[in-house]
Design an enzyme around this catalytic site. Structure first.
Site, PDB file in Angstrom:
ATOM      1  N   LYS A  11       0.472  -4.756   9.382  1.00  0.00           N
ATOM      2  CA  LYS A  11       1.736  -4.760   8.654  1.00  0.00           C
ATOM      3  C   LYS A  11       2.491  -3.859   9.593  1.00  0.00           C
ATOM      4  O   LYS A  11       1.896  -2.700  10.154  1.00  0.00           O
ATOM      5  CB  LYS A  11       1.218  -3.709   7.417  1.00  0.00           C
ATOM      6  N   PRO A  40       0.811  -1.083  -0.145  1.00  0.00           N
ATOM      7  CA  PRO A  40      -0.087   0.112  -0.004  1.00  0.00           C
ATOM      8  C   PRO A  40       0.724   1.108  -0.013  1.00  0.00           C
ATOM      9  O   PRO A  40       1.895   1.304   0.942  1.00  0.00           O
ATOM     10  CB  PRO A  40      -0.732  -0.139   1.346  1.00  0.00           C
ATOM     11  N   ALA A  95       0.293   5.418  -0.226  1.00  0.00           N
ATOM     12  CA  ALA A  95      -0.590   6.735  -0.214  1.00  0.00           C
ATOM     13  C   ALA A  95      -0.369   7.479  -1.303  1.00  0.00           C
ATOM     14  O   ALA A  95       0.665   7.900  -1.320  1.00  0.00           O
ATOM     15  CB  ALA A  95      -0.445   7.236   1.035  1.00  0.00           C
ATOM     16  N   GLY A 120       6.950  -2.366  -3.076  1.00  0.00           N
ATOM     17  CA  GLY A 120       6.739  -1.030  -2.950  1.00  0.00           C
ATOM     18  C   GLY A 120       7.170  -0.192  -4.066  1.00  0.00           C
ATOM     19  O   GLY A 120       6.681  -0.129  -5.269  1.00  0.00           O
ATOM     20  N   CYS A 141       2.984   3.296   9.675  1.00  0.00           N
ATOM     21  CA  CYS A 141       3.155   4.611   8.880  1.00  0.00           C
ATOM     22  C   CYS A 141       4.072   5.705  10.019  1.00  0.00           C
ATOM     23  O   CYS A 141       3.624   5.778  11.134  1.00  0.00           O
ATOM     24  CB  CYS A 141       2.013   5.338   8.709  1.00  0.00           C
ATOM     25  N   ASN A 156       8.709  -7.383   3.370  1.00  0.00           N
ATOM     26  CA  ASN A 156       8.891  -6.136   2.703  1.00  0.00           C
ATOM     27  C   ASN A 156      10.201  -5.325   3.063  1.00  0.00           C
ATOM     28  O   ASN A 156      10.608  -5.140   4.108  1.00  0.00           O
ATOM     29  CB  ASN A 156       7.790  -5.633   3.035  1.00  0.00           C
ATOM     30  N   GLY A 157      10.650  -4.757   1.845  1.00  0.00           N
ATOM     31  CA  GLY A 157      11.524  -3.708   1.934  1.00  0.00           C
ATOM     32  C   GLY A 157      12.781  -3.925   1.126  1.00  0.00           C
ATOM     33  O   GLY A 157      13.348  -5.057   0.846  1.00  0.00           O
ATOM     34  N   GLN A 182      -6.570  -1.372   3.938  1.00  0.00           N
ATOM     35  CA  GLN A 182      -5.813  -1.001   5.286  1.00  0.00           C
ATOM     36  C   GLN A 182      -6.514   0.113   5.895  1.00  0.00           C
ATOM     37  O   GLN A 182      -6.713   1.086   5.491  1.00  0.00           O
ATOM     38  CB  GLN A 182      -4.483  -0.726   4.533  1.00  0.00           C
TER      39      GLN A 182
HETATM   40  C1  LIG Z   1       4.926   7.231  -0.936  1.00  0.00           C
HETATM   41  C2  LIG Z   1       4.549   5.843  -0.049  1.00  0.00           C
HETATM   42  C3  LIG Z   1       3.603   5.847   0.494  1.00  0.00           C
HETATM   43  C4  LIG Z   1       3.223   4.642   1.688  1.00  0.00           C
HETATM   44  N1  LIG Z   1       2.081   4.807   1.990  1.00  0.00           N
HETATM   45  C5  LIG Z   1       1.793   3.446   2.840  1.00  0.00           C
HETATM   46  C6  LIG Z   1       0.584   3.022   3.401  1.00  0.00           C
HETATM   47  O1  LIG Z   1      -0.503   3.973   2.933  1.00  0.00           O
HETATM   48  N2  LIG Z   1       0.433   2.101   4.241  1.00  0.00           N
HETATM   49  C7  LIG Z   1       1.647   1.522   4.468  1.00  0.00           C
HETATM   50  O2  LIG Z   1       1.364   0.297   5.273  1.00  0.00           O
HETATM   51  N3  LIG Z   1       2.711   1.548   3.994  1.00  0.00           N
HETATM   52  C8  LIG Z   1       2.939   2.781   2.969  1.00  0.00           C
HETATM   53  N4  LIG Z   1       4.025   3.011   2.563  1.00  0.00           N
HETATM   54  C9  LIG Z   1       5.057   1.850   2.819  1.00  0.00           C
HETATM   55  C10 LIG Z   1       5.212   0.826   1.896  1.00  0.00           C
HETATM   56  O3  LIG Z   1       4.005  -0.079   2.090  1.00  0.00           O
HETATM   57  C11 LIG Z   1       6.339  -0.391   2.095  1.00  0.00           C
HETATM   58  O4  LIG Z   1       6.174  -0.711   3.255  1.00  0.00           O
HETATM   59  C12 LIG Z   1       7.831   0.571   1.949  1.00  0.00           C
HETATM   60  O5  LIG Z   1       7.792   1.288   0.879  1.00  0.00           O
HETATM   61  C13 LIG Z   1       8.867  -0.451   1.709  1.00  0.00           C
HETATM   62  O6  LIG Z   1       8.933  -1.638   0.712  1.00  0.00           O
HETATM   63  P1  LIG Z   1       9.808  -0.843  -0.413  1.00  0.00           P
HETATM   64  O7  LIG Z   1      11.158  -0.899   0.009  1.00  0.00           O
HETATM   65  O8  LIG Z   1       9.520  -2.065  -1.502  1.00  0.00           O
HETATM   66  O9  LIG Z   1       9.216   0.464  -1.161  1.00  0.00           O
HETATM   67  C14 LIG Z   1       4.399   3.801   1.935  1.00  0.00           C
HETATM   68  C15 LIG Z   1       5.646   4.085   0.924  1.00  0.00           C
HETATM   69  C16 LIG Z   1       5.610   5.028   0.244  1.00  0.00           C
HETATM   70  C17 LIG Z   1       7.003   5.215  -0.493  1.00  0.00           C
END
Ligand SMILES: Cc1cc2nc3c(=O)[nH]c(=O)nc-3n(C[C@H](O)[C@H](O)[C@H](O)COP(=O)(O)O)c2cc1C
Length: 305
Positions: free
Chosen positions: A133, A11, A13, A218, A94, A194-195, A65
Protein backbone atom coordinates in the site's frame (compact mmCIF):
# COMPACT_ATOMS: atom_id res chain seq x y z
CA UNK A 1 -6.89 -13.70 -4.81
CA UNK A 2 -10.63 -13.80 -4.35
CA UNK A 3 -12.50 -10.95 -2.70
CA UNK A 4 -16.01 -11.10 -1.33
CA UNK A 5 -16.67 -7.67 -2.93
CA UNK A 6 -14.65 -5.03 -4.78
CA UNK A 7 -14.86 -2.50 -1.93
CA UNK A 8 -12.18 -2.80 0.72
CA UNK A 9 -11.91 -1.35 4.21
CA UNK A 10 -8.73 0.75 4.57
CA UNK A 11 -6.41 -0.01 7.48
CA UNK A 12 -6.68 2.80 10.04
CA UNK A 13 -4.53 2.71 13.16
CA UNK A 14 -6.52 2.61 16.40
CA UNK A 15 -9.82 2.40 14.48
CA UNK A 16 -9.88 -0.72 12.34
CA UNK A 17 -9.69 -3.14 15.22
CA UNK A 18 -11.46 -6.49 15.38
CA UNK A 19 -14.90 -5.12 16.39
CA UNK A 20 -14.95 -2.39 13.75
CA UNK A 21 -13.69 -4.72 11.02
CA UNK A 22 -16.53 -7.14 11.84
CA UNK A 23 -19.04 -4.36 11.31
CA UNK A 24 -17.48 -3.36 7.96
CA UNK A 25 -17.38 -6.99 6.89
CA UNK A 26 -21.03 -7.50 7.80
CA UNK A 27 -21.89 -4.52 5.57
CA UNK A 28 -20.02 -6.10 2.65
CA UNK A 29 -16.37 -5.02 2.76
CA UNK A 30 -14.56 -7.33 0.33
CA UNK A 31 -11.23 -7.21 2.15
CA UNK A 32 -10.33 -6.12 5.65
CA UNK A 33 -6.81 -5.25 6.76
CA UNK A 34 -5.28 -5.04 10.21
CA UNK A 35 -3.91 -1.70 11.21
CA UNK A 36 -0.18 -1.27 10.66
CA UNK A 37 1.86 -3.57 12.92
CA UNK A 38 5.59 -3.21 13.45
CA UNK A 39 7.83 -6.03 12.28
CA UNK A 40 9.88 -5.61 15.47
CA UNK A 41 6.85 -6.09 17.71
CA UNK A 42 5.92 -9.29 15.89
CA UNK A 43 9.49 -10.54 15.89
CA UNK A 44 9.76 -9.95 19.65
CA UNK A 45 6.38 -11.60 20.29
CA UNK A 46 4.68 -8.52 21.70
CA UNK A 47 1.21 -9.80 22.71
CA UNK A 48 -0.40 -6.45 21.74
CA UNK A 49 0.88 -6.86 18.19
CA UNK A 50 -0.54 -10.38 17.95
CA UNK A 51 -3.87 -9.13 19.30
CA UNK A 52 -3.98 -6.56 16.47
CA UNK A 53 -3.34 -9.35 13.97
CA UNK A 54 -6.27 -11.51 15.11
CA UNK A 55 -9.17 -11.76 12.71
CA UNK A 56 -12.91 -12.38 13.17
CA UNK A 57 -14.34 -15.67 11.92
CA UNK A 58 -16.03 -13.83 9.02
CA UNK A 59 -12.96 -11.91 7.84
CA UNK A 60 -12.07 -13.82 4.71
CA UNK A 61 -9.96 -12.67 3.04
CA UNK A 62 -7.99 -10.81 5.68
CA UNK A 63 -4.67 -8.98 5.27
CA UNK A 64 -2.13 -8.20 7.96
CA UNK A 65 -0.26 -4.98 7.33
CA UNK A 66 3.37 -4.81 8.43
CA UNK A 67 5.61 -1.78 8.66
CA UNK A 68 9.35 -1.59 9.12
CA UNK A 69 12.61 -1.32 7.19
CA UNK A 70 14.89 -4.26 7.86
CA UNK A 71 14.49 -7.01 5.26
CA UNK A 72 15.54 -9.84 7.54
CA UNK A 73 13.06 -8.76 10.21
CA UNK A 74 10.35 -8.39 7.58
CA UNK A 75 10.84 -12.02 6.60
CA UNK A 76 10.95 -13.27 10.18
CA UNK A 77 7.84 -11.29 11.16
CA UNK A 78 5.94 -12.36 8.04
CA UNK A 79 6.77 -16.02 8.69
CA UNK A 80 5.37 -15.69 12.20
CA UNK A 81 2.01 -14.28 11.14
CA UNK A 82 1.57 -15.88 7.73
CA UNK A 83 -0.83 -18.51 9.04
CA UNK A 84 -3.07 -15.84 10.60
CA UNK A 85 -4.02 -14.12 7.33
CA UNK A 86 -4.64 -14.50 3.60
CA UNK A 87 -2.46 -11.60 2.40
CA UNK A 88 0.59 -9.85 3.81
CA UNK A 89 0.50 -6.12 3.10
CA UNK A 90 3.49 -3.78 3.30
CA UNK A 91 2.88 -0.26 4.53
CA UNK A 92 4.66 2.27 2.29
CA UNK A 93 2.43 5.22 3.05
CA UNK A 94 2.35 6.07 6.74
CA UNK A 95 3.23 9.79 7.09
CA UNK A 96 3.72 9.86 10.88
CA UNK A 97 7.15 11.29 11.92
CA UNK A 98 7.85 8.45 14.38
CA UNK A 99 7.38 5.88 11.61
CA UNK A 100 9.41 7.89 9.07
CA UNK A 101 12.24 8.18 11.59
CA UNK A 102 12.38 4.38 11.67
CA UNK A 103 12.76 4.52 7.84
CA UNK A 104 9.37 2.85 7.48
CA UNK A 105 5.97 3.77 6.01
CA UNK A 106 6.11 6.52 3.38
CA UNK A 107 9.89 6.73 3.89
CA UNK A 108 10.19 3.55 1.80
CA UNK A 109 9.09 5.65 -1.20
CA UNK A 110 12.37 7.52 -0.86
CA UNK A 111 14.27 4.21 -1.05
CA UNK A 112 12.32 2.46 -3.75
CA UNK A 113 15.03 -0.12 -4.49
CA UNK A 114 14.92 -1.17 -0.88
CA UNK A 115 11.12 -1.47 -0.99
CA UNK A 116 11.40 -3.65 -4.10
CA UNK A 117 13.96 -5.83 -2.27
CA UNK A 118 11.55 -6.26 0.66
CA UNK A 119 8.89 -7.52 -1.76
CA UNK A 120 11.34 -9.82 -3.58
CA UNK A 121 12.59 -11.27 -0.32
CA UNK A 122 9.12 -11.83 1.12
CA UNK A 123 8.08 -13.58 -2.06
CA UNK A 124 10.97 -16.02 -1.64
CA UNK A 125 9.90 -17.08 1.85
CA UNK A 126 6.15 -16.44 2.06
CA UNK A 127 3.51 -18.55 0.38
CA UNK A 128 0.64 -16.10 0.85
CA UNK A 129 0.17 -13.20 -1.58
CA UNK A 130 2.12 -10.04 -0.81
CA UNK A 131 0.57 -6.63 -1.46
CA UNK A 132 1.91 -3.11 -1.02
CA UNK A 133 0.00 0.00 0.00
CA UNK A 134 1.68 3.16 -1.23
CA UNK A 135 1.04 6.85 -1.36
CA UNK A 136 1.47 8.28 -4.87
CA UNK A 137 4.87 9.55 -3.80
CA UNK A 138 6.77 10.98 -0.87
CA UNK A 139 6.79 14.59 -2.07
CA UNK A 140 6.72 16.53 -5.34
CA UNK A 141 10.33 15.50 -6.02
CA UNK A 142 9.53 11.83 -5.39
CA UNK A 143 6.37 10.98 -7.31
CA UNK A 144 6.13 7.27 -8.08
CA UNK A 145 6.88 6.49 -11.73
CA UNK A 146 5.37 3.76 -13.88
CA UNK A 147 8.80 2.09 -13.86
CA UNK A 148 8.59 1.85 -10.08
CA UNK A 149 5.18 0.18 -10.24
CA UNK A 150 6.43 -2.17 -12.97
CA UNK A 151 9.40 -3.05 -10.74
CA UNK A 152 7.00 -3.84 -7.91
CA UNK A 153 5.01 -6.10 -10.21
CA UNK A 154 8.16 -7.80 -11.50
CA UNK A 155 9.34 -8.33 -7.93
CA UNK A 156 6.25 -10.49 -7.40
CA UNK A 157 3.93 -8.00 -5.71
CA UNK A 158 0.43 -9.47 -6.03
CA UNK A 159 -1.59 -6.28 -5.61
CA UNK A 160 -0.93 -2.59 -5.10
CA UNK A 161 -3.16 -0.09 -3.33
CA UNK A 162 -2.56 3.53 -4.23
CA UNK A 163 -3.55 6.24 -1.78
CA UNK A 164 -3.16 9.04 -4.31
CA UNK A 165 -1.92 11.73 -1.97
CA UNK A 166 1.67 12.72 -1.12
CA UNK A 167 3.12 12.28 2.36
CA UNK A 168 2.50 15.94 3.25
CA UNK A 169 -1.09 15.62 2.05
CA UNK A 170 -1.80 13.40 5.06
CA UNK A 171 -5.47 12.35 4.83
CA UNK A 172 -7.48 15.27 3.51
CA UNK A 173 -5.65 16.93 0.62
CA UNK A 174 -6.93 16.52 -2.95
CA UNK A 175 -6.52 13.08 -4.52
CA UNK A 176 -4.84 12.56 -7.90
CA UNK A 177 -7.05 9.92 -9.53
CA UNK A 178 -5.25 10.41 -12.87
CA UNK A 179 -2.15 8.93 -11.23
CA UNK A 180 -4.11 5.81 -10.30
CA UNK A 181 -5.64 5.68 -13.81
CA UNK A 182 -2.22 5.60 -15.43
CA UNK A 183 -0.96 2.83 -13.16
CA UNK A 184 -4.15 0.82 -13.57
CA UNK A 185 -3.78 0.98 -17.37
CA UNK A 186 -0.20 -0.31 -17.25
CA UNK A 187 -0.12 -3.09 -14.63
CA UNK A 188 -1.41 -6.63 -14.83
CA UNK A 189 -1.83 -7.08 -11.07
CA UNK A 190 -4.90 -5.63 -9.32
CA UNK A 191 -4.63 -1.92 -8.55
CA UNK A 192 -6.79 -0.65 -5.70
CA UNK A 193 -7.86 2.99 -5.84
CA UNK A 194 -7.87 4.80 -2.51
CA UNK A 195 -8.54 8.32 -1.29
CA UNK A 196 -11.64 10.45 -0.84
CA UNK A 197 -14.31 7.88 -1.72
CA UNK A 198 -17.19 8.82 0.55
CA UNK A 199 -20.36 7.88 -1.36
CA UNK A 200 -21.68 5.88 -4.29
CA UNK A 201 -21.77 9.09 -6.33
CA UNK A 202 -18.06 9.63 -5.63
CA UNK A 203 -17.29 6.01 -6.41
CA UNK A 204 -18.85 6.41 -9.87
CA UNK A 205 -16.63 9.42 -10.54
CA UNK A 206 -13.48 7.62 -9.32
CA UNK A 207 -14.35 4.50 -11.31
CA UNK A 208 -14.82 6.56 -14.46
CA UNK A 209 -11.45 8.29 -14.11
CA UNK A 210 -9.34 5.35 -12.87
CA UNK A 211 -10.99 2.41 -14.63
CA UNK A 212 -10.07 0.39 -11.52
CA UNK A 213 -11.99 -2.64 -10.39
CA UNK A 214 -11.11 -2.42 -6.68
CA UNK A 215 -11.60 0.48 -4.29
CA UNK A 216 -10.55 1.10 -0.69
CA UNK A 217 -12.56 3.26 1.69
CA UNK A 218 -11.13 4.80 4.83
CA UNK A 219 -12.50 7.78 6.73
CA UNK A 220 -16.00 7.64 5.23
CA UNK A 221 -16.41 4.12 6.63
CA UNK A 222 -15.78 5.41 10.15
CA UNK A 223 -18.79 7.70 9.95
CA UNK A 224 -20.96 5.31 7.96
CA UNK A 225 -19.69 1.73 7.87
CA UNK A 226 -22.84 0.93 5.86
CA UNK A 227 -21.13 2.69 2.94
CA UNK A 228 -20.14 -0.82 1.76
CA UNK A 229 -23.81 -1.77 1.55
CA UNK A 230 -24.53 1.48 -0.32
CA UNK A 231 -21.76 0.76 -2.84
CA UNK A 232 -23.04 -2.79 -3.37
CA UNK A 233 -26.62 -1.49 -3.72
CA UNK A 234 -25.35 1.16 -6.16
CA UNK A 235 -27.25 3.82 -4.23
CA UNK A 236 -26.47 6.26 -1.43
CA UNK A 237 -28.74 5.83 1.56
CA UNK A 238 -29.59 8.09 4.45
CA UNK A 239 -30.16 6.35 7.76
CA UNK A 240 -32.08 7.93 10.59
CA UNK A 241 -30.84 8.48 14.13
CA UNK A 242 -32.66 5.36 15.36
CA UNK A 243 -30.58 3.32 12.90
CA UNK A 244 -27.34 5.04 13.98
CA UNK A 245 -28.25 4.45 17.61
CA UNK A 246 -28.64 0.69 16.99
CA UNK A 247 -25.40 0.64 15.02
CA UNK A 248 -23.63 2.32 17.94
CA UNK A 249 -25.13 -0.18 20.40
CA UNK A 250 -24.05 -3.11 18.24
CA UNK A 251 -20.54 -1.67 17.86
CA UNK A 252 -20.19 -0.91 21.55
CA UNK A 253 -21.39 -4.40 22.49
CA UNK A 254 -18.72 -5.92 20.23
CA UNK A 255 -16.15 -3.66 21.89
CA UNK A 256 -17.20 -4.77 25.38
CA UNK A 257 -16.82 -8.39 24.26
CA UNK A 258 -13.32 -7.59 23.00
CA UNK A 259 -12.01 -5.16 25.62
CA UNK A 260 -14.18 -5.53 28.70
CA UNK A 261 -14.41 -2.33 30.79
CA UNK A 262 -11.71 -0.62 28.68
CA UNK A 263 -14.28 -0.40 25.89
CA UNK A 264 -15.90 2.72 27.29
CA UNK A 265 -12.77 4.80 26.75
CA UNK A 266 -11.96 3.28 23.38
CA UNK A 267 -15.47 3.88 22.04
CA UNK A 268 -15.35 7.68 22.38
CA UNK A 269 -13.57 8.36 19.12
CA UNK A 270 -16.06 6.17 17.22
CA UNK A 271 -19.04 7.93 18.82
CA UNK A 272 -17.71 11.28 17.61
CA UNK A 273 -17.55 9.98 14.03
CA UNK A 274 -21.01 8.39 14.11
CA UNK A 275 -22.60 11.54 15.49
CA UNK A 276 -20.82 14.14 13.37
CA UNK A 277 -23.45 16.30 11.75
CA UNK A 278 -26.24 15.36 14.17
CA UNK A 279 -28.04 17.89 16.32
CA UNK A 280 -27.03 17.55 19.98
CA UNK A 281 -23.78 15.83 18.92
CA UNK A 282 -21.76 18.24 21.05
CA UNK A 283 -23.74 17.48 24.20
CA UNK A 284 -23.82 13.71 23.61
CA UNK A 285 -20.08 13.64 22.94
CA UNK A 286 -19.47 15.63 26.10
CA UNK A 287 -21.46 13.08 28.11
CA UNK A 288 -19.70 10.15 26.43
CA UNK A 289 -16.28 11.73 27.07
CA UNK A 290 -17.10 12.11 30.73
CA UNK A 291 -18.70 8.72 31.24
CA UNK A 292 -17.11 6.53 33.87
CA UNK A 293 -18.09 3.08 32.77
CA UNK A 294 -19.74 1.04 30.02
CA UNK A 295 -23.22 1.18 31.57
CA UNK A 296 -23.13 4.98 31.42
CA UNK A 297 -22.26 4.84 27.72
CA UNK A 298 -25.10 2.40 27.08
CA UNK A 299 -27.50 4.74 28.90
CA UNK A 300 -26.30 7.72 26.87
CA UNK A 301 -26.67 5.88 23.55
CA UNK A 302 -30.13 4.65 24.55
CA UNK A 303 -31.20 8.21 25.35
CA UNK A 304 -30.32 9.55 21.87
CA UNK A 305 -33.44 10.76 20.03
C1 LIG B 1 -6.83 7.64 11.61
C2 LIG B 1 -6.17 7.01 10.41
C3 LIG B 1 -5.29 5.95 10.59
C4 LIG B 1 -4.66 5.36 9.48
N1 LIG B 1 -3.84 4.28 9.67
C5 LIG B 1 -3.33 3.63 8.58
C6 LIG B 1 -2.62 2.41 8.72
O1 LIG B 1 -2.46 1.86 9.82
N2 LIG B 1 -2.11 1.84 7.59
C7 LIG B 1 -2.29 2.40 6.35
O2 LIG B 1 -1.83 1.84 5.36
N3 LIG B 1 -2.98 3.52 6.20
C8 LIG B 1 -3.53 4.14 7.26
N4 LIG B 1 -4.31 5.24 7.08
C9 LIG B 1 -4.61 5.68 5.71
C10 LIG B 1 -5.89 5.01 5.19
O3 LIG B 1 -5.70 3.63 5.06
C11 LIG B 1 -6.27 5.58 3.80
O4 LIG B 1 -5.23 5.32 2.91
C12 LIG B 1 -6.52 7.08 3.85
O5 LIG B 1 -7.33 7.44 4.94
C13 LIG B 1 -7.15 7.56 2.54
O6 LIG B 1 -8.42 6.99 2.34
P1 LIG B 1 -9.76 7.85 2.66
O7 LIG B 1 -9.60 9.17 1.94
O8 LIG B 1 -10.88 6.99 2.13
O9 LIG B 1 -9.80 8.05 4.13
C14 LIG B 1 -4.93 5.85 8.17
C15 LIG B 1 -5.81 6.91 8.00
C16 LIG B 1 -6.44 7.49 9.10
C17 LIG B 1 -7.42 8.62 8.87
Amino acid sequence: MNFSSNYFLAPMASYTDKPFRKIAKDYGAGLTVSELISINSIYYNNPKAFALAKRNYNEIPFAIQLFGYDIDLFIKAALKIESMCDIIDINAGCPVPKVLKAKAGAYLLKEKKHLISIVESLKKYIKKPVSVKVRMGFDNDNINTIDFYKDLENAGCDMVTIHARLRNGFYNSSVDYEHIALVCSRLKIPVVANGGIDSYEKLKEVKKITNCKYFMIGQAALKKPYIFEDLLNKKDSSRNIEYIKNLMLNHFTLMIEEYGENAHKLFRKFAHRYLSGYKNAKLINFCINNSKNSQEILNIINSIK
